[in-house]
Design a protein around this motif. Sequence first.
Motif, PDB file in Angstrom:
ATOM      1  N   LEU A 189       0.822  -1.198   0.000  1.00 44.90           N
ATOM      2  CA  LEU A 189       0.000   0.000   0.000  1.00 44.90           C
ATOM      3  C   LEU A 189       0.864   1.261   0.000  1.00 44.90           C
ATOM      4  O   LEU A 189       0.427   2.320  -0.425  1.00 44.90           O
ATOM      5  CB  LEU A 189      -0.951  -0.029   1.193  1.00 44.90           C
ATOM      6  CG  LEU A 189      -1.994  -1.152   1.064  1.00 44.90           C
ATOM      7  CD1 LEU A 189      -2.726  -1.382   2.369  1.00 44.90           C
ATOM      8  CD2 LEU A 189      -2.988  -0.837  -0.039  1.00 44.90           C
ATOM      9  N   GLY A 190       2.100   1.139   0.467  1.00 48.87           N
ATOM     10  CA  GLY A 190       3.033   2.253   0.351  1.00 48.87           C
ATOM     11  C   GLY A 190       3.338   2.555  -1.103  1.00 48.87           C
ATOM     12  O   GLY A 190       3.449   3.728  -1.507  1.00 48.87           O
ATOM     13  N   PRO A 222      -5.058  -1.494  -9.541  1.00 52.13           N
ATOM     14  CA  PRO A 222      -5.229  -2.940  -9.779  1.00 52.13           C
ATOM     15  C   PRO A 222      -3.955  -3.622 -10.255  1.00 52.13           C
ATOM     16  O   PRO A 222      -3.701  -4.788  -9.918  1.00 52.13           O
ATOM     17  CB  PRO A 222      -6.323  -3.002 -10.855  1.00 52.13           C
ATOM     18  CG  PRO A 222      -7.066  -1.722 -10.718  1.00 52.13           C
ATOM     19  CD  PRO A 222      -6.034  -0.702 -10.309  1.00 52.13           C
ATOM     20  N   LEU A 223      -3.130  -2.913 -11.047  1.00 48.04           N
ATOM     21  CA  LEU A 223      -1.859  -3.490 -11.492  1.00 48.04           C
ATOM     22  C   LEU A 223      -0.919  -3.711 -10.312  1.00 48.04           C
ATOM     23  O   LEU A 223      -0.200  -4.720 -10.254  1.00 48.04           O
ATOM     24  CB  LEU A 223      -1.198  -2.563 -12.525  1.00 48.04           C
ATOM     25  CG  LEU A 223      -1.917  -2.403 -13.862  1.00 48.04           C
ATOM     26  CD1 LEU A 223      -1.148  -1.416 -14.738  1.00 48.04           C
ATOM     27  CD2 LEU A 223      -2.053  -3.741 -14.571  1.00 48.04           C
ATOM     28  N   PHE A 275       1.721  -7.471  -6.454  1.00 43.41           N
ATOM     29  CA  PHE A 275       2.159  -7.741  -5.086  1.00 43.41           C
ATOM     30  C   PHE A 275       1.308  -8.772  -4.337  1.00 43.41           C
ATOM     31  O   PHE A 275       1.780  -9.382  -3.392  1.00 43.41           O
ATOM     32  CB  PHE A 275       2.178  -6.442  -4.270  1.00 43.41           C
ATOM     33  CG  PHE A 275       3.339  -5.541  -4.585  1.00 43.41           C
ATOM     34  CD1 PHE A 275       4.584  -5.779  -4.031  1.00 43.41           C
ATOM     35  CD2 PHE A 275       3.194  -4.465  -5.442  1.00 43.41           C
ATOM     36  CE1 PHE A 275       5.664  -4.950  -4.321  1.00 43.41           C
ATOM     37  CE2 PHE A 275       4.257  -3.628  -5.743  1.00 43.41           C
ATOM     38  CZ  PHE A 275       5.496  -3.876  -5.168  1.00 43.41           C
ATOM     39  N   TYR A 276       0.041  -8.920  -4.715  1.00 45.92           N
ATOM     40  CA  TYR A 276      -0.868  -9.774  -3.954  1.00 45.92           C
ATOM     41  C   TYR A 276      -1.152 -11.095  -4.687  1.00 45.92           C
ATOM     42  O   TYR A 276      -1.902 -11.104  -5.671  1.00 45.92           O
ATOM     43  CB  TYR A 276      -2.203  -9.070  -3.708  1.00 45.92           C
ATOM     44  CG  TYR A 276      -2.177  -7.990  -2.658  1.00 45.92           C
ATOM     45  CD1 TYR A 276      -1.464  -8.139  -1.474  1.00 45.92           C
ATOM     46  CD2 TYR A 276      -2.908  -6.817  -2.846  1.00 45.92           C
ATOM     47  CE1 TYR A 276      -1.461  -7.153  -0.511  1.00 45.92           C
ATOM     48  CE2 TYR A 276      -2.908  -5.811  -1.886  1.00 45.92           C
ATOM     49  CZ  TYR A 276      -2.178  -5.989  -0.723  1.00 45.92           C
ATOM     50  OH  TYR A 276      -2.179  -5.009   0.237  1.00 45.92           O
ATOM     51  N   PRO A 277      -0.615 -12.222  -4.230  1.00 51.35           N
ATOM     52  CA  PRO A 277      -0.939 -13.513  -4.844  1.00 51.35           C
ATOM     53  C   PRO A 277      -2.428 -13.834  -4.740  1.00 51.35           C
ATOM     54  O   PRO A 277      -2.993 -14.450  -5.651  1.00 51.35           O
ATOM     55  CB  PRO A 277      -0.095 -14.514  -4.036  1.00 51.35           C
ATOM     56  CG  PRO A 277       1.025 -13.703  -3.462  1.00 51.35           C
ATOM     57  CD  PRO A 277       0.433 -12.357  -3.187  1.00 51.35           C
ATOM     58  N   PHE A 303      -5.281 -17.956   0.166  1.00 45.67           N
ATOM     59  CA  PHE A 303      -3.969 -17.748   0.760  1.00 45.67           C
ATOM     60  C   PHE A 303      -3.205 -19.065   0.818  1.00 45.67           C
ATOM     61  O   PHE A 303      -3.791 -20.131   1.040  1.00 45.67           O
ATOM     62  CB  PHE A 303      -4.085 -17.162   2.173  1.00 45.67           C
ATOM     63  CG  PHE A 303      -4.752 -15.815   2.194  1.00 45.67           C
ATOM     64  CD1 PHE A 303      -4.059 -14.674   1.835  1.00 45.67           C
ATOM     65  CD2 PHE A 303      -6.096 -15.694   2.552  1.00 45.67           C
ATOM     66  CE1 PHE A 303      -4.680 -13.428   1.845  1.00 45.67           C
ATOM     67  CE2 PHE A 303      -6.715 -14.458   2.584  1.00 45.67           C
ATOM     68  CZ  PHE A 303      -6.000 -13.323   2.223  1.00 45.67           C
ATOM     69  N   SER A 304      -1.910 -18.950   0.636  1.00 41.63           N
ATOM     70  CA  SER A 304      -1.062 -20.152   0.626  1.00 41.63           C
ATOM     71  C   SER A 304      -0.873 -20.707   2.020  1.00 41.63           C
ATOM     72  O   SER A 304      -0.631 -21.884   2.203  1.00 41.63           O
ATOM     73  CB  SER A 304       0.314 -19.822   0.013  1.00 41.63           C
ATOM     74  OG  SER A 304       0.934 -18.759   0.701  1.00 41.63           O
TER      75      SER A 304
END
Length: 344
Positions: free
Chosen positions: A261-262, A309-310, A315-317, A342-343
């Motif tokens: 988010l940074g 969204p990109l 960054f988010y699996p 989530f893994s």
Amino acid sequence: MTSNFSQATLQLCYENVNASCIKTPYSPGLRVLLYMVFGFGTVLAVCGNLLVVISVLHFKQLHSPANFLIASLASADFLVGISVMPFSMVRSIESCWYFGDTFCSLHSCCDVAFCYSSALHLCFISVDRYIAVTDPLVYPTKFTVSVSGICISISWILPLVYSSAVFYTGISAMGIENLVSALNCVGGCQVVVNQDWVLISFLLFFIPTLVMIILYSKIFLVAKQQAVKIETSVSGSKGESSLESHKARVAKRERKAAKTLGVTVLAFIVSWLPYTIDTLIDAFMGFITPAYVYEFCCWSAYYNSAMNPLIYAFFYPWFRKAMKLILSGKILKGHSSTTSLFSE
């Protein structure tokens, strides 16, 4: 002969209308290129943010106060993509407004409201991340669904009230009526506000941005301290307690979310800074900015709605997995909302 030649080559937005704006379109090749670039950004803003909203609302595993804020942010960016960018694209490339005066006011109102809504959402998200990183174990009791709902409400209500005041009361044009009258022509949709309201607009950008910069600076300092502390405790004692292990996992997860988010906040600042500075300079220097510079600044800001969204996809699996399930149509199957994303 020079006068006749100028009249013959002069293009108007509306032919045979005395009060028509002058049309200064780009060359055919450049127009096609600009339609492709702006159109791609529009489609990305609409489709990308729609995927984010569907992901958070459909999958129960993503139902959290922080993710509801992200979904609301995506909703604001989605509305920018579907109600602002297509019409701004035509205006920017054709140099004329073909959608009527009434829709011009509505379009301008939506433009300001949804864009400032994004800024406030990001500000509240930075507050959420600050609490999560500095006190991860107590965070769930501090940032609840009701608190998230209050933040979302403020992020929508304040920009809507502000934009309505600017475009529907006429107070933003007080003192510059002659300038507004001079710029008024058929086929134009110029937004001209006085210096007082330009300063207010600047503060609406500057204050949330300053809050975000301060909070994320503190977040990364705390995250660095936590990383050193955890590394020291692990190397000093292999048999760490389950509580310490849990603290380490939670802290690591929150730091990763804060980092992502940074990047989103940084993208927002870089995208919006040119437009904000340009409007501030224009208001005090007599609107000297060339049209192409202003359009570049505008679309730099608009493209921010397509970038988030990109960033999530990179960054988010869990977002990539959710996107695959949505695009493949698997979310239409029964119990798809309980799918694990989530893994861990």
